[in-house]
Design a protein around this motif. Structure first.
Motif, PDB file in Angstrom:
ATOM      1  N   LYS A  91       0.795  -1.063   0.146  1.00 40.21           N
ATOM      2  CA  LYS A  91       0.319   0.163   0.048  1.00 40.21           C
ATOM      3  C   LYS A  91       0.969   1.500  -0.590  1.00 40.21           C
ATOM      4  N   ASN A  92       0.389   2.426  -0.436  1.00 39.50           N
ATOM      5  CA  ASN A  92       0.820   3.821  -0.200  1.00 39.50           C
ATOM      6  C   ASN A  92       1.464   4.460   1.163  1.00 39.50           C
ATOM      7  N   ASN A  93       0.740   3.727   2.193  1.00 43.61           N
ATOM      8  CA  ASN A  93       0.790   4.417   3.271  1.00 43.61           C
ATOM      9  C   ASN A  93       2.660   5.142   3.906  1.00 43.61           C
ATOM     10  N   THR A  94       2.304   5.592   4.922  1.00 41.21           N
ATOM     11  CA  THR A  94       3.481   6.946   5.388  1.00 41.21           C
ATOM     12  C   THR A  94       4.196   5.618   6.304  1.00 41.21           C
ATOM     13  N   VAL A  95       5.142   5.206   6.388  1.00 42.45           N
ATOM     14  CA  VAL A  95       6.109   4.365   6.808  1.00 42.45           C
ATOM     15  C   VAL A  95       6.093   5.391   7.711  1.00 42.45           C
ATOM     16  N   TYR A 116       9.666   9.853  -2.018  1.00 46.14           N
ATOM     17  CA  TYR A 116       8.908   9.282  -2.877  1.00 46.14           C
ATOM     18  C   TYR A 116       8.314   7.877  -3.275  1.00 46.14           C
ATOM     19  N   THR A 117       7.095   7.766  -3.721  1.00 49.50           N
ATOM     20  CA  THR A 117       5.743   6.547  -3.243  1.00 49.50           C
ATOM     21  C   THR A 117       5.853   6.513  -5.212  1.00 49.50           C
ATOM     22  N   GLN A 118       6.044   5.069  -5.441  1.00 51.56           N
ATOM     23  CA  GLN A 118       5.891   4.761  -7.034  1.00 51.56           C
ATOM     24  C   GLN A 118       5.451   3.244  -7.284  1.00 51.56           C
ATOM     25  N   LYS A 119       4.405   3.049  -7.931  1.00 49.63           N
ATOM     26  CA  LYS A 119       3.749   2.225  -8.810  1.00 49.63           C
ATOM     27  C   LYS A 119       5.011   1.233  -9.360  1.00 49.63           C
ATOM     28  N   GLU A 120       5.037   0.033  -8.732  1.00 46.32           N
ATOM     29  CA  GLU A 120       5.550  -0.795  -9.578  1.00 46.32           C
ATOM     30  C   GLU A 120       4.939  -2.004  -9.558  1.00 46.32           C
ATOM     31  N   ASP A 121       4.449  -2.379 -10.961  1.00 39.87           N
ATOM     32  CA  ASP A 121       3.884  -3.540 -10.862  1.00 39.87           C
ATOM     33  C   ASP A 121       2.331  -3.733  -9.770  1.00 39.87           C
ATOM     34  N   GLU A 122       2.503  -4.343  -8.814  1.00 38.03           N
ATOM     35  CA  GLU A 122       1.325  -5.126  -8.285  1.00 38.03           C
ATOM     36  C   GLU A 122       1.447  -3.897  -6.546  1.00 38.03           C
ATOM     37  N   LYS A 123       2.573  -3.917  -6.867  1.00 41.62           N
ATOM     38  CA  LYS A 123       3.443  -3.082  -5.495  1.00 41.62           C
ATOM     39  C   LYS A 123       3.791  -1.543  -5.509  1.00 41.62           C
ATOM     40  N   ILE A 124       4.071  -0.828  -4.561  1.00 36.10           N
ATOM     41  CA  ILE A 124       4.123   0.158  -4.263  1.00 36.10           C
ATOM     42  C   ILE A 124       6.359   0.394  -3.679  1.00 36.10           C
ATOM     43  N   THR A 152       3.739   0.501   8.193  1.00 39.02           N
ATOM     44  CA  THR A 152       3.028   1.247   8.516  1.00 39.02           C
ATOM     45  C   THR A 152       2.481   1.308   9.276  1.00 39.02           C
ATOM     46  N   GLU A 153       0.962   1.777   9.550  1.00 39.82           N
ATOM     47  CA  GLU A 153       0.130   2.008  10.491  1.00 39.82           C
ATOM     48  C   GLU A 153      -0.738   0.475  10.366  1.00 39.82           C
ATOM     49  N   ASP A 154      -0.254  -0.173   8.862  1.00 42.48           N
ATOM     50  CA  ASP A 154      -1.737  -1.822   8.636  1.00 42.48           C
ATOM     51  C   ASP A 154      -0.217  -2.635   8.086  1.00 42.48           C
ATOM     52  N   GLU A 155       0.677  -2.369   7.331  1.00 41.89           N
ATOM     53  CA  GLU A 155       1.011  -3.906   6.524  1.00 41.89           C
ATOM     54  C   GLU A 155       3.288  -3.338   7.536  1.00 41.89           C
ATOM     55  N   SER A 156       4.216  -4.482   7.769  1.00 43.69           N
ATOM     56  CA  SER A 156       4.857  -4.356   7.547  1.00 43.69           C
ATOM     57  C   SER A 156       6.334  -5.113   6.482  1.00 43.69           C
ATOM     58  N   ALA A 157       7.031  -5.002   6.193  1.00 46.36           N
ATOM     59  CA  ALA A 157       8.471  -5.524   5.170  1.00 46.36           C
ATOM     60  C   ALA A 157       9.885  -6.217   6.278  1.00 46.36           C
TER      61      ALA A 157
END
Length: 180
Positions: A91-95, A116-124, A152-157
């Motif tokens: 997602k494009n949520n703020t880290v 910046y954020t940028q769409k790459e295939d199915e991810k951001i 982010t508020e609802d995911e992590s990597a």
């Protein structure tokens, strides 16, 4: 017209002049590449800036990520290090949090800047920046065991070094210890 016996003298003087000119230049402001992993830049007043070229990481979901670092040196290793990295998220949520774990302890960054954020295939793709001390950079990010968790508020990597990057890191550590 030149006489034949003066021609060797003219050639000799020309050779000396060209040799002196090519050897006596001014050192450029950017000294450039120390190795294929680190570049240095002369800033003046005895200060140098170093750029550690991007290192490849991989996430637990097999997504690619990269990390690079820039820092300056004056007299000691006490300057801050700017660490920039790219990571793919769903997602494009703020880290809002970056945690670096070196296998023993965790380093939680005080703030995270998003370039910046940028769409790459199915991810951001998120291009992020953090600041740390050189000591923490050395303890955490120059450690081969480390991994980074971006939240982010609802995911992590979570990203970690690729095997090839672990070998690069050995060279980077050796280069930086020789420089500083």
């Amino acid at each position: 017209m030149l006489k034949l016996n003066k021609l060797p003298i003219v050639i000799f003087i020309t050779f000396i002049a060209l040799s002196t000119y090519s050897c006596g230049g001014i050192k450029p402001a950017a000294t450039g590449k120390i190795s294929k992993y680190v570049e240095d830049f002369f800033l003046g007043d005895g200060k140098m800036q170093y750029f550690v070229k991007p290192i490849d990481y991989i996430s637990t979901t097999e997504d690619k990520a990269t990390l690079d670092a820039t820092f300056r040196r004056a007299d000691r290793k006490n300057d801050s290090v700017t660490v920039n990295f790219s990571v793919l998220l769903n997602k494009n949520n703020t880290v809002n949090k970056v945690v670096i774990n070196n296998g023993e302890t965790e380093y939680i960054t005080e703030s995270v800047k998003t370039f910046y954020t940028q769409k790459e295939d199915e991810k951001i793709s998120h291009r992020l920046s953090i600041k740390t001390t050189y000591a923490d950079y050395q303890n955490y990010l120059l450690n081969q065991i480390h991994f980074i968790t971006v939240t982010t508020e609802d995911e992590s990597a979570t990203i970690s070094l690729t095997e090839k990057s672990k070998q690069k890191l050995e060279n980077i550590v050796a280069i930086l210890s020789d420089l500083l």
